[in-house]
Design an enzyme around this catalytic site. Structure first.
Site, PDB file in Angstrom:
ATOM      1  N   PRO A   1      -1.517  -2.876  -8.352  1.00 33.49           N
ATOM      2  CA  PRO A   1      -0.160  -2.332  -8.204  1.00 33.49           C
ATOM      3  C   PRO A   1       0.250  -2.304  -6.725  1.00 33.49           C
ATOM      4  O   PRO A   1      -0.467  -1.758  -5.895  1.00 33.49           O
ATOM      5  CB  PRO A   1      -0.276  -0.902  -8.756  1.00 33.49           C
ATOM      6  N   GLU A   2       1.357  -2.938  -6.432  1.00 34.65           N
ATOM      7  CA  GLU A   2       1.894  -2.929  -5.071  1.00 34.65           C
ATOM      8  C   GLU A   2       3.044  -1.927  -5.017  1.00 34.65           C
ATOM      9  O   GLU A   2       3.399  -1.323  -6.032  1.00 34.65           O
ATOM     10  CB  GLU A   2       2.382  -4.339  -4.698  1.00 34.65           C
TER      11      GLU A   2
ATOM     12  N   HIS B   1     -10.583   3.849 -20.935  1.00 34.54           N
ATOM     13  CA  HIS B   1     -10.222   4.039 -19.523  1.00 34.54           C
ATOM     14  C   HIS B   1      -9.069   5.015 -19.294  1.00 34.54           C
ATOM     15  O   HIS B   1      -8.499   5.039 -18.208  1.00 34.54           O
ATOM     16  CB  HIS B   1      -9.907   2.707 -18.826  1.00 34.54           C
TER      17      HIS B   1
ATOM     18  N   ARG C   1     -10.915   0.046 -13.438  1.00 32.07           N
ATOM     19  CA  ARG C   1     -11.860  -0.150 -12.324  1.00 32.07           C
ATOM     20  C   ARG C   1     -12.151   1.134 -11.552  1.00 32.07           C
ATOM     21  O   ARG C   1     -13.010   1.166 -10.685  1.00 32.07           O
ATOM     22  CB  ARG C   1     -11.344  -1.253 -11.402  1.00 32.07           C
TER      23      ARG C   1
ATOM     24  N   ARG D   1       0.463  -7.005  21.468  1.00 35.30           N
ATOM     25  CA  ARG D   1      -0.516  -7.190  20.380  1.00 35.30           C
ATOM     26  C   ARG D   1      -0.772  -8.686  20.163  1.00 35.30           C
ATOM     27  O   ARG D   1       0.155  -9.465  19.968  1.00 35.30           O
ATOM     28  CB  ARG D   1       0.011  -6.564  19.079  1.00 35.30           C
TER      29      ARG D   1
END
Ligand code: ZN
Length: 290
Positions: free
Chosen positions: A2-3, A95, A120, A162
Site C-alpha cells: 500500500p502506497e 490473517h 505478512r 546534496r
C-alpha cells in the site's frame, strides 16, 4: 505494498463508517505484528472523533467520554495490510489479526467491526496519548506531498549541496513523505528529469516541475481509488487497490509514450528505475524545455 494513494483511499473509505462510533472492545487475535500490539483498558468507551492520515499512517483520534483528545491509534498497513469495516459477527478471514468492536450512540453492543488483515504482518498498531505527531514513528517526517509546504522552493533549499541521486532524494521520507518507487519513476518522467541526476544540481525550475508531477501522479491515483470505495464494506478481503496507467514503471524496453525511444532501466538505491534517455535530460540537466 500500500502506497500513499491506497492509504488515503482507505482513509476515505473507512472514515465515514467509523467516525462518531464508540470503541467498546477489541480482539487482538494475533498481536505479533511488526511490533507487539498493546492497547490500554482505558480506551474502552472512547469515541472515534476523526480519522486522518500522516504519510502512510492512519490516525484514529479517540475522545474520552468527558470530551477532549485522549490520544490516537496509529495504524500502518505494512507490506500487505488492509482494513475492512464489517457487521459484527462476520466470519474471519485468514490473517485477520486485529479487530476493533464499534457501537453507534445508543447501541448497547457492538454492531460493526474494523478489521486489520495483514498476511505478512509488517503492519503495526500503536497507541499514542495526546497528539499522534509526538510518536517516534511520526517524528522527523518530511512534509506531505499534497500540502503547500511541498514546493519547488522547499526542495531546492533541501537539496543544496546534496550529491544523492534525485530519485533517492525524492523517495527520502525526511525530504517528503509518501513518494514510493512507482510514483518516483512516473513523476521524474513527467518532469523530464534523469533519475540519476544529483539532487544538488537540479534547478529551481526542475524542482517546480517535479513537485507538480509528484502531485499529479498522487492525485491521479487517489482519484482512481475513489471509484473502488465500496470495496471497503465488502467481505471478499479485496481492499480495492488499483492499477494506474503507467508511463515508465514496468515498461523497460518498451517505446516511450512521448518519443518512442526504448525505455532504459537501471537500479537506484536497490530499486528498479525506468526512464526515457531522450525525454529525461542528461545527467546534469535540470529538465527538458517545453
Ligand atoms: Zn521519450
Amino acid at each position: 505494498m500500500p502506497e500513499l494513494p491506497e492509504v488515503e483511499t482507505t482513509r476515505r473509505g473507512v472514515a465515514p463508517l467509523v467516525v462518531g462510533r464508540f470503541l467498546l472492545d477489541w480482539n487482538l487475535r494475533n498481536p505479533n505484528l511488526r511490533w507487539p500490539v498493546q492497547l490500554p483498558d482505558a480506551l474502552r468507551g472512547s469515541r472515534i472523533a476523526r480519522v486522518r492520515r500522516r504519510a502512510k499512517y492512519l490516525i484514529f483520534e479517540l475522545e474520552p467520554p468527558s470530551g477532549g483528545l485522549a490520544g490516537s491509534l496509529i495504524i500502518h498497513l505494512g507490506m500487505s495490510g488492509n482494513l475492512r469495516v464489517l457487521p459484527q459477527g462476520s466470519p474471519y478471514l485468514l490473517h485477520d489479526h486485529v479487530e476493533l468492536l464499534l457501537a453507534a450512540e445508543g447501541e448497547g453492543a457492538a454492531t460493526r467491526v474494523l478489521r486489520l488483515n495483514d498476511p505478512r504482518r509488517f503492519g503495526s498498531v500503536h497507541w499514542q496519548p495526546g497528539e499522534a505527531e509526538a510518536h517516534w514513528l511520526l517524528a522527523g517526517l518530511g512534509p506531505e506531498p499534497l500540502s503547500e509546504a511541498f514546493s519547488g522552493e522547499y526542495l531546492k533549499r533541501a537539496a543544496k549541496g546534496r550529491r544523492v541521486a534525485i530519485k533517492n532524494f525524492v523517495m527520502d521520507g525526511r525530504v517528503v513523505v509518501g513518494v514510493g518507487n512507482i510514483y518516483a519513476n512516473e513523476a521524474l518522467f513527467l518532469a523530464g528529469l534523469r533519475p540519476s541526476a544529483r539532487a544538488g544540481r537540479v534547478t529551481r525550475l526542475g524542482y517546480d516541475r517535479l513537485v507538480a508531477a509528484v502531485q499529479q501522479v498522487l492525485r491521479g491515483a487517489i482519484d482512481m481509488g475513489g471509484t473502488t470505495l465500496r470495496d471497503f464494506v465488502n467481505q471478499d478481503g479485496n481492499p480495492g487497490y488499483f492499477k494506474q496507467s503507467l508511463n515508465v514503471y514496468g515498461r523497460l524496453g518498451l517505446p516511450c509514450r512521448l518519443c518512442a525511444t526504448p525505455l532504459k532501466g537501471t537500479r537506484t538505491g536497490q530499486r528498479a528505475t525506468v526512464f526515457c534517455p531522450n525525454c529525461q535530460g542528461a545527467q546534469s540537466f535540470s529538465g527538458r524545455n517545453r
